[in-house]
Design a protein around this motif. Structure first.
Motif, PDB file in Angstrom:
ATOM      1  N   ARG A  14      -5.302  11.004  33.532  1.00  0.00           N
ATOM      2  CA  ARG A  14      -5.958   9.834  32.465  1.00  0.00           C
ATOM      3  C   ARG A  14      -5.038   8.699  32.537  1.00  0.00           C
ATOM      4  O   ARG A  14      -5.706   8.063  32.151  1.00  0.00           O
ATOM      5  N   LYS A  15      -3.571   8.812  33.329  1.00  0.00           N
ATOM      6  CA  LYS A  15      -2.987   7.815  32.778  1.00  0.00           C
ATOM      7  C   LYS A  15      -2.971   6.898  34.129  1.00  0.00           C
ATOM      8  O   LYS A  15      -3.334   6.042  34.164  1.00  0.00           O
ATOM      9  N   GLN A  16      -3.520   7.444  35.483  1.00  0.00           N
ATOM     10  CA  GLN A  16      -3.477   6.609  35.963  1.00  0.00           C
ATOM     11  C   GLN A  16      -5.671   5.986  36.326  1.00  0.00           C
ATOM     12  O   GLN A  16      -5.628   4.936  36.139  1.00  0.00           O
ATOM     13  N   ALA A  17      -5.992   6.454  34.868  1.00  0.00           N
ATOM     14  CA  ALA A  17      -7.451   5.911  35.225  1.00  0.00           C
ATOM     15  C   ALA A  17      -7.236   5.158  34.498  1.00  0.00           C
ATOM     16  O   ALA A  17      -7.931   4.433  34.205  1.00  0.00           O
ATOM     17  N   GLU A  18      -6.726   5.208  33.019  1.00  0.00           N
ATOM     18  CA  GLU A  18      -6.160   4.156  32.245  1.00  0.00           C
ATOM     19  C   GLU A  18      -5.530   2.801  32.449  1.00  0.00           C
ATOM     20  O   GLU A  18      -5.870   1.658  32.737  1.00  0.00           O
TER      21      GLU A  18
END
Length: 519
Positions: A47-51
């Motif tokens: 999720r963090k990487q996608a964000e």
């Protein structure tokens, strides 16, 4: 005790299994909890990487949007500047057009003033022309009254006097031009003929009506004669040639007016002599072989003549007829050699005059082709040659050259004239034909003597190897009508007093010369 031990063992096994099951279950639960935690960590990291990636893409999109906006603003700025320049140019053009309109208006006003002035000048000129016409008419009437000549009569008088003067000058110019042209043409013709003769040297005429065949020994004569002469009689009957056996050592003579039959007989006799077996059956066999060999020789001779002259696409039957010319003679001159010589001469003359050399050579080679079959009919060889040329699809130029080479018909092409000239050169050159020098000179002298005996003849000349006599008459004694009668009388005298082959052309020349000197 044993039962007790067994029960204790079973209890121990059950207890061990239950303990192992509970331990395995706790281990699985622990692993499941660890996996769940790992999954949560992975999901959180994803999720963090996608964000992070979303924010980066958003930033890139913003940057791209800024760049595109800057580019569009730059293009809009350039277009506004271009539009401004175009507006400036349009304003300049409008100013220029306004200035030109003003200039055109001024010019129109000036032209209107000039047209008005020209109209006034034209009116004045018309008035002056009317006055001048009236004065000319009055003067003309006065001249007619004084000279007693109308305007038309005076015009005709002036024209007639002018024509008379111009007629004399034109006659002088034409005469001088003709003399110059004749001199130049005669010089050019002599040069061309000399060059053609130099390039086409030919042998002297030496053909006869007999052929001598050498024998290995005199005993062969008896074998040729045969028992009671049967061999020689059979040979003469089969070949149509006289076989003469005389006292000449180691030789016999074949005699025949037909060169082809004589050559067949020679070939057959040579074969018989080489074979040694001479009897009627063998004679007939060798004569048949000689005829076949003769056909091959005739074909090869024709092909060689055509090849040497560089002529192509000729009918094979016509080539055979050309080969037969080798065994025909005219006044002792071999017709094939004569035809090749005429072809070379015509080709040289055609090259000098810019005509088709191949057609000229073709016409020269075929001009006497009618002599191959002339012995079969009384028709002239020129007419027979025309028929053969038409039969084998020769061109109109070649046909006309064959027909016109003895002046039988009018020459319609330059090549026809060249072939006739080449034929005369080949036949008239010294040594071409078998006439002796004394008989040749005697015939020429006799022609001139016959012509000189007529009243009014100044001088006569036998030319073209005796084929033409040119008579110069005295113009004060022989007029044009008498010249025609003189031509016929000379022709009759020649036919009566001379024996000759072919035709003799009689040309009477009457010339009036007026000479004066300017001092």
């Amino acid at each position: 005790m044993i039962i007790l031990y067994i029960i204790l063992a079973i209890i121990a096994i059950v207890v061990g299994y239950c303990a192992g099951f509970f331990m395995h279950k706790r281990l699985i639960e622990k692993q499941t909890a660890n996996a769940s935690n790992s999954a949560d960590v992975i999901v959180e990291n994803a999720r963090k990487q996608a964000e992070t990636e979303r924010r980066e893409k958003l930033l890139e999109a913003k940057d791209e949007s800024h760049r595109y906006r800057a580019k569009v603003e730059k293009e809009l700025k350039e277009r506004r500047a271009e539009l401004q320049k175009q507006e400036d140019r349009l304003l300049q053009r409008e100013d220029s057009l306004d200035r030109k309109d003003n200039s055109f208006e001024k010019r129109e006003n000036s032209l209107e003033r000039k047209e008005q002035k020209l109209a006034l000048d034209q009116k004045h000129i018309d008035e002056q022309q009317q006055k001048a016409s009236s004065l000319v008419e009055e003067r003309q009437q006065e001249l007619e009254r004084v000279s007693n000549l109308t305007q038309e009569d005076a015009k005709n008088l002036i024209i007639s006097e002018t024509e008379a003067k111009l007629e004399k000058e034109r006659a002088l110019i034409i005469k001088e031009g003709l003399e110059d042209a004749e001199a130049e043409a005669d010089q050019t013709a002599r040069k061309l003929i000399a060059e053609a003769i130099q390039r086409s040297a030919a042998d002297m005429a030496s053909e006869t009506t007999i052929t001598v065949v050498s024998l290995p020994n005199d005993d062969m004569k008896g074998r040729i004669i045969g028992r009671e002469g049967r061999n020689i009689r059979n040979f003469q009957n089969v070949t149509g040639v006289d076989l003469i056996i005389d006292d000449t050592p180691e030789a016999v003579v074949l005699s025949s007016f037909d060169p082809i039959r004589r050559e067949i007989a020679r070939i057959a006799l040579d074969k018989l002599i080489q074979d040694g077996r001479i009897h009627p059956a063998r004679i007939e066999e060798m004569v048949e072989k000689a005829k076949k060999e003769m056909d091959d020789n005739i074909r090869k001779t024709g092909e060689q003549a055509v090849f040497d002259l560089g002529i192509h696409s000729m009918n094979p039957e016509l080539i055979k007829l050309i080969g037969q010319l080798k065994y025909r003679t005219s006044y002792g001159q071999n017709v094939l050699n004569h035809s090749i010589e005429v072809a070379n001469l015509a080709g040289v003359l055609a090259a000098e005059l810019g005509e088709d050399v191949t057609v000229a050579k073709r016409a020269g080679l075929l001009h006497d082709i009618g002599k191959v079959v002339q012995h079969e009919t009384d028709t002239s060889h020129a007419q027979l040659g025309v028929e053969l040329a038409k039969k084998y699809k020769e061109s109109a130029t070649v046909i006309n050259a064959i027909a016109a080479h003895h002046d039988g018909v009018e020459a319609q092409h330059v090549i026809s004239v060249l072939v006739a000239a080449a034929n005369s050169i080949s036949a008239a050159r010294p040594g071409a034909r078998s006439d002796t020098l004394q008989s040749y000179i005697h015939r020429l002298e006799k022609l001139e003597q016959i012509s000189n005996n007529f009243d009014g003849v100044k001088k006569s000349y036998a030319i073209q190897a005796g084929r033409e006599v040119r008579v110069i008459v005295k113009p004060n004694k022989i007029n044009d009508l008498k010249a025609v009668m003189l031509t016929h009388n000379i022709r009759k005298a020649i036919e009566k007093e001379l024996e000759y082959a072919g035709k003799v052309k009689v040309t009477v020349v009457r010339e009036v010369r007026a000479v004066d000197y300017a001092k």
